[in-house]
Motif scaffolding. Structure first.
Motif, mmCIF file in Angstrom:
data_model
loop_
_atom_site.group_PDB
_atom_site.id
_atom_site.type_symbol
_atom_site.label_atom_id
_atom_site.label_comp_id
_atom_site.label_asym_id
_atom_site.label_seq_id
_atom_site.Cartn_x
_atom_site.Cartn_y
_atom_site.Cartn_z
ATOM 1 N N UNK A 123 13.476 -5.161 -3.923
ATOM 2 C CA UNK A 123 12.243 -5.306 -4.701
ATOM 3 C C UNK A 123 11.502 -3.979 -4.822
ATOM 4 N N UNK A 124 11.489 -3.207 -3.719
ATOM 5 C CA UNK A 124 10.812 -1.913 -3.766
ATOM 6 C C UNK A 124 11.497 -0.974 -4.758
ATOM 7 N N UNK A 125 12.820 -0.932 -4.725
ATOM 8 C CA UNK A 125 13.535 -0.093 -5.681
ATOM 9 C C UNK A 125 13.432 -0.661 -7.103
ATOM 10 N N UNK A 126 13.210 -1.968 -7.229
ATOM 11 C CA UNK A 126 12.948 -2.534 -8.541
ATOM 12 C C UNK A 126 11.684 -1.955 -9.150
ATOM 13 N N UNK A 127 10.638 -1.856 -8.341
ATOM 14 C CA UNK A 127 9.401 -1.229 -8.809
ATOM 15 C C UNK A 127 9.630 0.255 -9.091
ATOM 16 N N UNK A 128 10.439 0.897 -8.262
ATOM 17 C CA UNK A 128 10.825 2.297 -8.477
ATOM 18 C C UNK A 128 11.464 2.452 -9.863
ATOM 19 N N UNK B 116 11.923 -5.093 -12.250
ATOM 20 C CA UNK B 116 11.257 -5.900 -11.229
ATOM 21 C C UNK B 116 12.057 -7.165 -10.921
ATOM 22 N N UNK B 117 12.614 -7.799 -11.957
ATOM 23 C CA UNK B 117 13.400 -9.022 -11.742
ATOM 24 C C UNK B 117 14.721 -8.687 -11.046
ATOM 25 N N UNK B 118 15.399 -7.644 -11.521
ATOM 26 C CA UNK B 118 16.686 -7.273 -10.939
ATOM 27 C C UNK B 118 16.538 -6.920 -9.463
ATOM 28 N N UNK C 74 18.012 -2.889 -15.607
ATOM 29 C CA UNK C 74 19.044 -3.522 -14.792
ATOM 30 C C UNK C 74 20.065 -2.524 -14.245
ATOM 31 N N UNK C 75 19.897 -1.252 -14.576
ATOM 32 C CA UNK C 75 20.843 -0.239 -14.114
ATOM 33 C C UNK C 75 20.246 0.648 -13.026
ATOM 34 N N UNK C 76 19.110 1.291 -13.314
ATOM 35 C CA UNK C 76 18.636 2.392 -12.465
ATOM 36 C C UNK C 76 18.278 1.923 -11.061
ATOM 37 N N UNK C 77 17.356 0.971 -10.951
ATOM 38 C CA UNK C 77 16.923 0.568 -9.603
ATOM 39 C C UNK C 77 17.982 -0.245 -8.853
ATOM 40 N N UNK D 179 0.828 -1.202 0.000
ATOM 41 C CA UNK D 179 0.000 0.000 0.000
ATOM 42 C C UNK D 179 0.867 1.260 0.000
ATOM 43 N N UNK D 180 1.942 1.234 0.788
ATOM 44 C CA UNK D 180 2.849 2.384 0.800
ATOM 45 C C UNK D 180 3.441 2.628 -0.583
ATOM 46 N N UNK D 181 3.859 1.551 -1.256
ATOM 47 C CA UNK D 181 4.419 1.707 -2.596
ATOM 48 C C UNK D 181 3.394 2.260 -3.572
ATOM 49 N N UNK D 182 2.148 1.823 -3.450
ATOM 50 C CA UNK D 182 1.103 2.352 -4.324
ATOM 51 C C UNK D 182 0.925 3.850 -4.117
#
Length: 488
Positions: free
Chosen positions: A146-151, A344-346, A402-405, A22-25
């Motif tokens: 994982x959170x930064x992956x979504x970021x 998301x995978x990274x 595969x770089x930013x997050x 919910x926080x990520x949303x």
């Protein structure tokens, strides 16, 4: 929802709780909206000119005003979130962004539009560092990855999808309401974001961090370091403005000299401020954290190169090949998809694998740039379809994911929680400066080469410049990886 201390890795279950989702949303949807407002404007500028009779200078400020306002307040806003509560700063930025977007959509002339765009930039500058700080605060270990992956997915998709959405709105609603809708869509999103922030953000997100206050002045009063704020804001403005307004005349480059003086004064002030027992806006000890210093430099160089790809490809397709804004935007769609998937995978593996993921991403990205150049050469010489760019650009998106997050996760891993907001602001400021410098540099190369050799050599030379800058960023990543192995 547990809070983490510093950036140390954790063996906690990587699955996210309901509260964390919910926080990520709450924070990622407004983040997408604010970054989208950078890329969507590029394709609606001609419609703005037709609709309200904006001058070329006015159109330039539609772009520049937002970017400058966005960039100059990232570090101060990040520090303010540490000291006053990240949710408060996030909410303030979201409200400001939504109201300014409404004003922009209703603007009767270029002056009102440009003022509204500046305030949109202020709103983005306030809310963006809070997303980084909140992830640092409420996620740890592989959860944070994982959170930064979504970021990272949000960053990649927002850059690529903006031109498609802008072109689609123009095609659907016409030149007048199309560009207005490009701003108006932010309003309901902002309103929903405000409501969900009150409902879903945890109570501790609304309060100052005890760690930040403990490092502040006596009595635990917030110490925002106003002199440091003014010096750094002025330096950032003086660095970015010449690259964003290069056509203003030779005088504007003298601001870089002023920027150097302001940076020198800022560094001296921050050191002395800390020596006096006060809490500086940016603790310069952050730059002695190897992973942070290397990661901030890497991503700044990366943005100097890669953000120009979308600009020069759009210029080539629209001006050189006669494609519409929507068609030019569609070239980036596979890139947006592969970027979202890769990020998301990274994010699931970056804590265990480390900086090698970033280097792999840069390698894939260079494959995409080289492949795109090959497509353009074969298109000119053998007549193959330009739409093969869909495939080559997909590699660019995969590399970006595969770089930013992953770089964000690794760079902030050892940063103390009390400075997570300002550290995130430093990294994002480097990205904004890199974007401004890179677009100015690579479009200048593009147009200079086009005047002498034509469209295809022009974009190939721009691609070569981009690749060189990205290779330099890879060198920083290799150095950090080697140092990791030596310490491990």
């Amino acid at each position: 929802m547990g809070e983490s201390g510093s950036g140390e890795d954790s063996n906690a279950d990587a699955r996210l709780s309901r509260d964390q989702r919910q926080l990520l949303a709450v924070v990622l949807v407004p983040l997408f909206m604010s970054l989208l407002s950078v890329s969507i404007v590029n394709v609606v500028l001609p419609s703005i000119q037709i609709s309200i009779g904006a001058s070329n200078t006015g159109l330039q400020w539609v772009l520049t005003g937002y970017t400058l306002a966005f960039g100059v307040f990232l570090v101060p806003a990040g520090r303010a979130g540490d000291l006053y509560g990240r949710a408060r700063l996030f909410l303030a930025g979201l409200v400001l962004f939504g109201l300014a977007s409404l004003a922009a959509s209703l603007a009767p002339n270029e002056m009102v539009l440009n003022i509204a765009r500046v305030f949109m930039g202020f709103g983005s500058g306030f809310l963006n560092p809070q997303t980084v700080g909140l992830v640092q605060q409420f996620f740890q270990g592989e959860q944070r990855g994982r959170a930064f992956g979504l970021f990272g997915s949000i960053v990649g998709v927002s850059v690529a999808i903006g031109p498609i959405l802008g072109g689609g709105l123009i095609a659907l609603l016409g030149p007048d309401w199309g560009w207005r809708a490009a701003f108006l869509i932010n309003v309901p999103i902002a309103a929903i974001g405000v409501i969900t922030a009150f409902i879903w953000l945890p109570s501790s997100a609304w309060r100052a961090l005890p760690e930040a206050l403990d490092n502040s002045v006596k009595g635990k009063r917030p110490d925002l370091d106003p002199v440091g704020l003014v010096l750094l804001t002025g330096a950032t403005l003086a660095i970015m403005l010449p690259f964003l307004q290069a056509g203003a005349g030779g005088w504007i480059w003298s601001l870089l000299g002023l920027a150097a003086v302001l940076v020198f004064l800022w560094l001296r002030w921050e050191r002395r401020y800390k020596d006096r027992g006060r809490s500086p806006m940016v603790d310069l000890a952050l730059f002695r954290i190897r992973t942070f210093a290397n990661g901030a430099l890497l991503i700044g160089l990366y943005f100097t190169g890669m953000t120009s790809v979308w600009v020069v490809v759009a210029l080539y397709l629209q001006l050189g090949q006669g494609y519409s804004a929507l068609e030019a935007g569609l070239v980036g769609l596979p890139s947006a998809i592969t970027s979202a998937i890769a990020a998301a995978i990274a994010g699931r593996y970056v804590v265990r694998v480390g900086r090698i993921i970033v280097l792999f991403g840069i390698g894939m990205l260079l494959v995409g740039v080289a492949g795109s150049g090959m497509v353009l050469v074969l298109h000119e010489r053998l007549g193959i379809s330009i739409w093969w760019l869909l495939l080559s650009m997909a590699f660019i998106g995969f590399g970006q994911g595969n770089v930013v997050s992953p770089n964000q996760t690794l760079s902030l891993r050892e940063v103390p929680l009390s400075y997570a907001g300002s550290a995130g602001g430093v990294m994002q400021t480097g990205q904004r400066i890199g974007t401004a410098v890179g677009i100015a540099l690579n479009t200048a190369i593009f147009f200079a080469a086009k005047a002498v050799w034509g469209w295809t050599p022009a974009i190939l030379l721009a691609f070569a410049s981009i690749a060189i800058i990205v290779i330099v960023s890879a060198g920083v990543g290799v150095r950090d990886w080697v140092q990791d192995r030596q310490e491990g």
